[in-house]
Every structure is written in C-alpha cells, then in structure tokens.
Design an enzyme around this catalytic site. Structure first.
Site, mmCIF file in Angstrom:
data_model
loop_
_atom_site.group_PDB
_atom_site.id
_atom_site.type_symbol
_atom_site.label_atom_id
_atom_site.label_comp_id
_atom_site.label_asym_id
_atom_site.label_seq_id
_atom_site.Cartn_x
_atom_site.Cartn_y
_atom_site.Cartn_z
ATOM 1 N N ARG A 1 0.910 -1.231 0.072
ATOM 2 C CA ARG A 1 -0.123 -0.129 -0.053
ATOM 3 C C ARG A 1 0.719 1.244 0.033
ATOM 4 O O ARG A 1 0.594 2.356 -0.514
ATOM 5 C CB ARG A 1 -0.957 -0.254 1.151
ATOM 6 C CG ARG A 1 -1.901 1.034 1.181
ATOM 7 C CD ARG A 1 -2.516 1.372 0.182
ATOM 8 N NE ARG A 1 -3.674 0.482 -0.383
ATOM 9 C CZ ARG A 1 -4.999 0.358 -0.145
ATOM 10 N NH1 ARG A 1 -5.363 1.598 -0.097
ATOM 11 N NH2 ARG A 1 -5.554 -0.477 -0.567
ATOM 12 N N MET B 1 -13.208 5.454 -3.639
ATOM 13 C CA MET B 1 -13.377 4.473 -2.550
ATOM 14 C C MET B 1 -12.170 3.938 -1.995
ATOM 15 O O MET B 1 -11.760 2.901 -1.724
ATOM 16 C CB MET B 1 -14.187 3.355 -3.222
ATOM 17 C CG MET B 1 -15.466 3.632 -3.816
ATOM 18 S SD MET B 1 -16.720 4.680 -2.740
ATOM 19 C CE MET B 1 -17.115 3.542 -1.463
ATOM 20 N N ASN C 1 -14.463 16.702 -0.833
ATOM 21 C CA ASN C 1 -14.979 15.486 -1.135
ATOM 22 C C ASN C 1 -16.521 15.596 -0.976
ATOM 23 O O ASN C 1 -16.977 16.575 -0.478
ATOM 24 C CB ASN C 1 -14.734 14.514 0.122
ATOM 25 C CG ASN C 1 -15.431 13.105 0.094
ATOM 26 O OD1 ASN C 1 -15.239 12.366 -0.984
ATOM 27 N ND2 ASN C 1 -16.119 12.695 1.169
ATOM 28 N N HIS D 1 -20.132 14.073 0.157
ATOM 29 C CA HIS D 1 -20.605 13.149 0.623
ATOM 30 C C HIS D 1 -22.295 13.156 0.718
ATOM 31 O O HIS D 1 -22.674 14.027 0.929
ATOM 32 C CB HIS D 1 -20.276 13.059 2.319
ATOM 33 C CG HIS D 1 -20.698 11.915 2.979
ATOM 34 N ND1 HIS D 1 -20.368 10.592 3.088
ATOM 35 C CD2 HIS D 1 -21.875 11.789 3.964
ATOM 36 C CE1 HIS D 1 -20.978 9.688 4.055
ATOM 37 N NE2 HIS D 1 -21.782 10.554 4.464
ATOM 38 N N ASP E 1 -9.522 15.919 5.725
ATOM 39 C CA ASP E 1 -8.576 15.638 6.694
ATOM 40 C C ASP E 1 -8.238 14.490 7.216
ATOM 41 O O ASP E 1 -8.737 13.305 6.381
ATOM 42 C CB ASP E 1 -8.771 16.532 8.014
ATOM 43 C CG ASP E 1 -9.936 16.152 8.616
ATOM 44 O OD1 ASP E 1 -10.518 15.026 8.466
ATOM 45 O OD2 ASP E 1 -10.613 16.818 9.793
ATOM 46 N N GLY F 1 -9.484 12.452 9.329
ATOM 47 C CA GLY F 1 -10.579 11.615 9.946
ATOM 48 C C GLY F 1 -11.497 11.279 8.614
ATOM 49 O O GLY F 1 -11.161 11.501 7.407
#
Length: 209
Positions: A66, A91, A108, A110, A147, A149
């Site tokens: 990774r 994803m 992003n 959501h 960020d 999280g």
C-alpha cells in the site's frame, strides 16, 4: 486558472457534472488536468477521455504494498501540478502524506448532511439505507475539505433534499445526486477558483459574490 485532479472509482456522475459546468461556463477559471481511478473498469475514465482529459488508472493491486501505491498516487498528482484535488466517489482511503501536502486543497462529496450518516462504513447505498431506517424527513449532500478523519474535515457547502414516504435507498440516492451533489460540487469548485473559500479555526466559509 484553478487546475484540478479528480479521483473517482465508479461511473463518474459527479465528474460529469463538473465537466458540464466547466464547459458551459457555470464554473469559471477552472480546468480538470487529470482524472485518476483505482478501478481500471471505471466508466469515469471513459468520460474523461471523451472530453480530452488525461485519464489514468492507479490501482493498489498494481503494487507490492500500500505504501508503494500511496507514493505512486502522490507522484501522479504532483506531476499534474494541480491546485485542487476533488474526490468524486473515490473508494480508497487517501494517504496521510497526500492530505498533509495538500492541506485544505482536497474536497469530497458525501451523500448526507454531515454530521449525520457519515464516518466509517457510511458510503454508497449504506448512507441512504441508514437514513431511511432512522426515518429522517430530510437528507442531502455535503462538500467538505478532507482531513485525516473520515468525513470530519471542514464543511464547505450543504444542500438539503426531501425524503419521501415511498423512497428506497436507490431512489433517495438518485434524488440526492440530482438535486444536491451535482449542484453543490460545481458551486464549491467555482467558489474556490474565485478565491472565495477560506478556512479559519477549522471552519470553512464562502464569501458572497
């Protein structure tokens, strides 16, 4: 000119919304430099090619680790010399080194009104299943900075969408895309391109035009 990289894993409907708004002049002073997908079969790559945008697949499966994938992704973004990274249904967990290097330059979309139905495990239809199970009367979409999280970065823009009594996760997902996601993502990009978005003390604000 705001130079953009769009990262996407699937069909690319949000990518198409951005392309359309750039091409019709709704989003001004912005251009997509590159579209990157972790999925070689993502239709988003074909959407990019149809509009003469560089399309690249970088999949974790192509690398031994990774960490190697993370560095390859960062290198590709760096080479594109972009000002903004847009996650449009990507994803893959964005590595910390990219978040650190592009602080407040990654956004992003959501499909809920954060902080509802967000965080670990809330993606795709899971979001809408949870909203319907809770019986909410209003859902929507949120564009936020990324960020370290999950869905925890500063909220830039939100748009509410009515939940109907006969909704299924699929019908609610479609309505939120059409009435919220495809509208607010281009609006945020336009505001960033115009220098109207700022972040102070963890709060994002958009100046009026």
């Amino acid at each position: 000119m705001l130079k953009i990289a769009v990262l996407v894993s699937g069909s690319g409907t949000n990518l198409q919304a951005i392309i359309d708004r750039i091409e019709d002049g709704t989003v001004k002073n912005a251009a997509i430099q590159i579209v990157i997908s972790n999925n070689p079969k993502a239709y988003a790559l074909e959407r990019a090619r149809q509009h003469d945008i560089k399309a690249v697949c970088i999949s974790p499966k192509q690398f031994e680790s990774r960490d190697a994938f993370n560095h390859a992704l960062l290198d590709e973004i760096d080479r594109a010399n972009v000002d903004l990274i847009v996650l449009a249904g990507f994803m893959v967990v964005v590595p910390a080194m990219i978040i650190e290097k592009y602080r407040n330059k990654i956004i992003n979309i959501h499909p809920s009104l954060i902080p509802s139905f967000c965080g670990q495990g809330y993606y795709g239809l899971h979001v809408h299943e949870a909203a319907l199970k809770k019986g909410v009367k209003v859902s929507g979409a949120t564009v936020h900075f990324v960020d370290e999280g999950t869905d925890t970065g500063p909220i830039i823009m939100q748009k509410a969408v009515e939940v109907k009594n006969d909704d299924t996760p699929q019908t609610l997902q479609r309505r939120i895309m059409e009435q919220a996601e495809w509208i607010i993502m281009p609006k945020v990009i336009d505001a960033i391109a115009a220098g109207r978005v700022s972040v102070k003390d963890g709060i994002a604000k958009i100046e009026e035009e």
